[in-house]
Design a protein around this motif. Structure first.
Motif, mmCIF file in Angstrom:
data_model
loop_
_atom_site.group_PDB
_atom_site.id
_atom_site.type_symbol
_atom_site.label_atom_id
_atom_site.label_comp_id
_atom_site.label_asym_id
_atom_site.label_seq_id
_atom_site.Cartn_x
_atom_site.Cartn_y
_atom_site.Cartn_z
ATOM 1 N N LEU A 190 5.456 -1.573 9.512
ATOM 2 C CA LEU A 190 6.509 -1.934 10.966
ATOM 3 C C LEU A 190 7.750 -1.132 9.720
ATOM 4 O O LEU A 190 8.643 -0.322 10.723
ATOM 5 N N GLN A 191 8.314 -2.050 8.638
ATOM 6 C CA GLN A 191 9.910 -1.757 8.605
ATOM 7 C C GLN A 191 9.719 -0.339 8.055
ATOM 8 O O GLN A 191 10.390 0.054 8.245
ATOM 9 N N GLN A 192 8.824 -0.695 7.053
ATOM 10 C CA GLN A 192 9.397 0.656 6.224
ATOM 11 C C GLN A 192 8.407 1.996 6.422
ATOM 12 O O GLN A 192 9.233 3.457 6.578
ATOM 13 N N VAL A 193 6.873 1.780 6.931
ATOM 14 C CA VAL A 193 6.740 3.957 7.695
ATOM 15 C C VAL A 193 6.935 3.572 8.902
ATOM 16 O O VAL A 193 7.574 4.660 9.383
ATOM 17 N N SER A 227 8.449 10.629 0.149
ATOM 18 C CA SER A 227 7.831 9.669 -0.601
ATOM 19 C C SER A 227 8.124 8.195 -0.218
ATOM 20 O O SER A 227 7.737 7.235 0.036
ATOM 21 N N LYS A 228 9.751 8.549 0.110
ATOM 22 C CA LYS A 228 10.446 7.085 0.572
ATOM 23 C C LYS A 228 11.268 6.996 1.826
ATOM 24 O O LYS A 228 11.636 5.945 2.562
ATOM 25 N N ILE A 260 6.634 9.168 6.127
ATOM 26 C CA ILE A 260 7.036 8.479 4.483
ATOM 27 C C ILE A 260 5.766 8.085 3.578
ATOM 28 O O ILE A 260 4.917 6.829 4.842
ATOM 29 N N LEU A 261 5.378 8.932 3.250
ATOM 30 C CA LEU A 261 3.672 9.113 2.805
ATOM 31 C C LEU A 261 3.340 8.027 1.236
ATOM 32 O O LEU A 261 2.167 7.793 0.492
ATOM 33 N N GLY A 262 4.647 7.247 0.749
ATOM 34 C CA GLY A 262 4.612 7.048 0.032
ATOM 35 C C GLY A 262 4.111 7.834 -1.456
ATOM 36 O O GLY A 262 5.097 8.947 -2.017
ATOM 37 N N PRO A 263 3.838 7.463 -2.831
ATOM 38 C CA PRO A 263 3.579 7.770 -4.234
ATOM 39 C C PRO A 263 2.851 9.329 -3.953
ATOM 40 O O PRO A 263 2.449 9.319 -4.540
ATOM 41 N N ARG A 264 2.369 8.814 -2.894
ATOM 42 C CA ARG A 264 0.561 10.925 -2.446
ATOM 43 C C ARG A 264 2.131 11.468 -2.576
ATOM 44 O O ARG A 264 1.200 12.875 -2.796
ATOM 45 N N VAL A 265 3.510 11.711 -2.119
ATOM 46 C CA VAL A 265 4.272 13.034 -2.698
ATOM 47 C C VAL A 265 5.367 12.480 -3.800
ATOM 48 O O VAL A 265 5.650 11.338 -3.803
ATOM 49 N N LYS A 266 5.288 13.477 -4.692
ATOM 50 C CA LYS A 266 5.872 13.154 -6.299
ATOM 51 C C LYS A 266 6.949 13.997 -6.248
ATOM 52 O O LYS A 266 6.871 15.604 -5.553
ATOM 53 N N GLY A 267 8.370 13.352 -5.955
ATOM 54 C CA GLY A 267 9.252 13.229 -5.437
ATOM 55 C C GLY A 267 9.996 13.096 -4.452
ATOM 56 O O GLY A 267 9.413 11.968 -3.668
ATOM 57 N N ILE A 268 11.123 13.603 -3.591
ATOM 58 C CA ILE A 268 11.911 12.884 -2.503
ATOM 59 C C ILE A 268 11.043 13.604 -1.365
ATOM 60 O O ILE A 268 10.510 12.721 -0.259
ATOM 61 N N ALA A 269 10.337 14.670 -1.131
ATOM 62 C CA ALA A 269 10.169 15.335 0.255
ATOM 63 C C ALA A 269 8.983 16.448 0.315
ATOM 64 O O ALA A 269 9.312 17.319 -0.778
#
Length: 487
Positions: A9-12, A105-106, A137-146
């Motif tokens: 809930l906080q991050q996503v 990613s973040k 926000i998809l985390g490590p499924r995205v390689k790079g910033i966005a």
């Protein structure tokens, strides 16, 4: 309510909401760039439309990603806009406005600021309006910033339409850009965006990629109909890498277009900027936009819940919809190992986790058009607090919910393995209830839903609470009373 603020809930959800608000703020000045823009409601969850479009023009829709060879974030972001405009100029279209999807990613604030400023600068350069947007926000499924894509709304003279109508795609260099067109009929044009999120990993493990299209459609179309809008075109971008069956995706798009009675177009983009559960695993990501028409009267009087309405919960085939997936992915690995999809128990859980979201759009549309539904809701990110309590609270309404449908046993098993409290669970997961309808005609709505193969039941009645309460108070699967004020 402090207990609710767990990692997801906080991050996503929280991070996505904060970043979306920032993007909306940074790009909102572009709405002045287009003379056809009407701002109906301001803010992150606002509503801006294209209105009073010329009668002798048709609407063109297509989507594109940025130039993935560009490493600089600002330049990459601007390339999305430049490429969208280049297509229109090549074919003599008049570009008006677009919506963006930022799959990050973040989603760090400094990166969102760079993206927002770049979108504004590029839009100002081309006199475009950024009508809407989505940050996931998809985390490590995205390689790079966005990874960023955009969906353009352009105009073309009806007298020129025949020059492109014999082809299903446009060309930008060696790339084929699929497009759709429709008549605006003098009605306002709206666009909203969303994607599948991280649920694709479950479908990748099963090699059932076409299921992801249903999730992406549900997330967008079920938002479209909340305003009573009529979808004309759904334009999705599918980024993929590895052994992904793109032919099954293309075939499914054609079938879904016929089934839903709209144009569904897909832009397939091979990408090395996404990664699945392992470096060699096939991976895909789906996101895009819906372009719709809103009747002028509906624009003035959107669907709205009223005091005294009955609240009906709706359940279809067991599925987790497409939200709260990040922690489910982690838990499956913790419980059954990295390759849980190859285990018998893992396959039993995957049957549920990969099941596509129900697309409520055609049913909600029917109920609204028949004046049977005063408002409609689907349980996506934020679930009972964000998607039900909040809109009720905006109308000063409260509902005490009893007799909800029970969650699937696999939902409960995963929640238990994460030591998730009921308060947190209902704040981020559907928990067995896919959607809700408010109505003054419960028997007719229940009969309609049954005819469509859906289960429905009355679970409460909306009121102006004498104690000043707003939002939702519900009885959870374990009998616990939970309250979400929706503020």
């Amino acid at each position: 309510m402090g207990e609710i603020l767990d990692e997801y809930l906080q991050q996503v959800i929280g991070g996505g909401d904060e970043g979306s608000a920032l993007l909306a703020k940074l790009t909102s000045p572009t709405l002045k760039n287009c003379k056809y823009v009407d701002v109906v409601k301001e803010g992150m969850n606002g509503l801006a439309v294209l209105n009073h479009l010329p009668e002798d023009y048709s609407v063109i829709v297509y989507s594109m990603t940025g130039d993935s060879s560009i490493a600089d974030l600002a330049a990459y972001t601007k390339s999305v806009v430049h490429r969208l405009v280049e297509i229109s100029k090549s074919y003599g279209f008049i570009p008006l406005a677009f919506a963006d999807v930022v799959d990050a990613s973040k989603g760090e604030r400094k990166d969102i600021e760079i993206i927002g400023h770049a979108l504004k600068e590029a839009s100002d350069e081309h006199n475009l309006a950024v009508l809407n947007g989505e940050l996931a926000i998809l985390g490590p499924r995205v390689k790079g910033i966005a990874n960023i894509n955009g969906t353009m709304i352009s105009l073309v003279k009806k007298s020129e339409l025949h020059k492109i109508s014999d082809s299903t795609f446009l060309s930008l260099g060696q790339d084929k850009i699929y497009f759709a067109h429709f008549e605006h009929k003098g009605k306002p044009v709206w666009i909203n965006s969303d994607g599948q999120g991280t649920k694709g990993e479950f479908q990748e493990r099963l090699r059932c990629f076409e299921l992801g299209l249903l999730d992406s459609l549900a997330m967008k179309l079920d938002d479209t109909i909340k305003y009573g809008a009529e979808a004309q075109v759904v334009s999705d971008v599918v980024e993929w890498n590895g052994d992904v069956n793109t032919k099954s995706l293309t075939h499914s798009v054609l079938e879904l277009s016929k089934e839903l009675g709209l144009s569904y177009i897909l832009q397939l983009e091979h990408s090395t900027h996404i990664e699945g559960h392992s470096p060699k695993a096939p991976v895909f990501n789906i996101s895009g936009s819906v372009v719709s028409l809103i009747d002028q009267e509906r624009l003035k009087n959107p669907p709205k819940p009223k005091e005294g309405d009955y609240l009906i919960a709706i359940r279809g085939k067991p599925n987790p919809r497409s939200n709260g997936i990040t922690d489910k992915r982690k838990t499956m690995i913790n419980l059954f190992g990295e390759n849980y999809h190859n285990t018998e128990i893992g396959k039993i859980f995957l049957e549920y986790l990969s099941a596509p979201s129900i697309i409520f759009y055609p049913h909600f549309r029917d109920l609204i058009n028949r004046n049977l539904a005063t408002s409609v809701y689907h349980m996506s990110g934020g679930a009972y607090n964000g998607k039900l309590a909040r809109p009720l609270a905006k109308q000063g309404l409260f509902v005490k919910i009893e007799n909800l449908f029970q969650p699937d046993w696999r939902e409960l098993a995963l929640g238990g393995a994460m030591f998730t409290s009921a308060q947190v669970a209902y704040a981020k997961w559907p928990m067995g209830n896919d959607g809700f309808v408010t109505t003054q005609h419960p028997d007719e709505v229940l009969s309609y839903l049954s005819g469509k193969g859906l289960d429905g039941r009355v679970v409460g009645r909306l009121e102006k609470n004498a104690e000043g309460k707003t939002g939702v108070e519900l009885t959870a699967f374990n009998g616990e009373k939970i309250y979400y004020p929706g503020v």
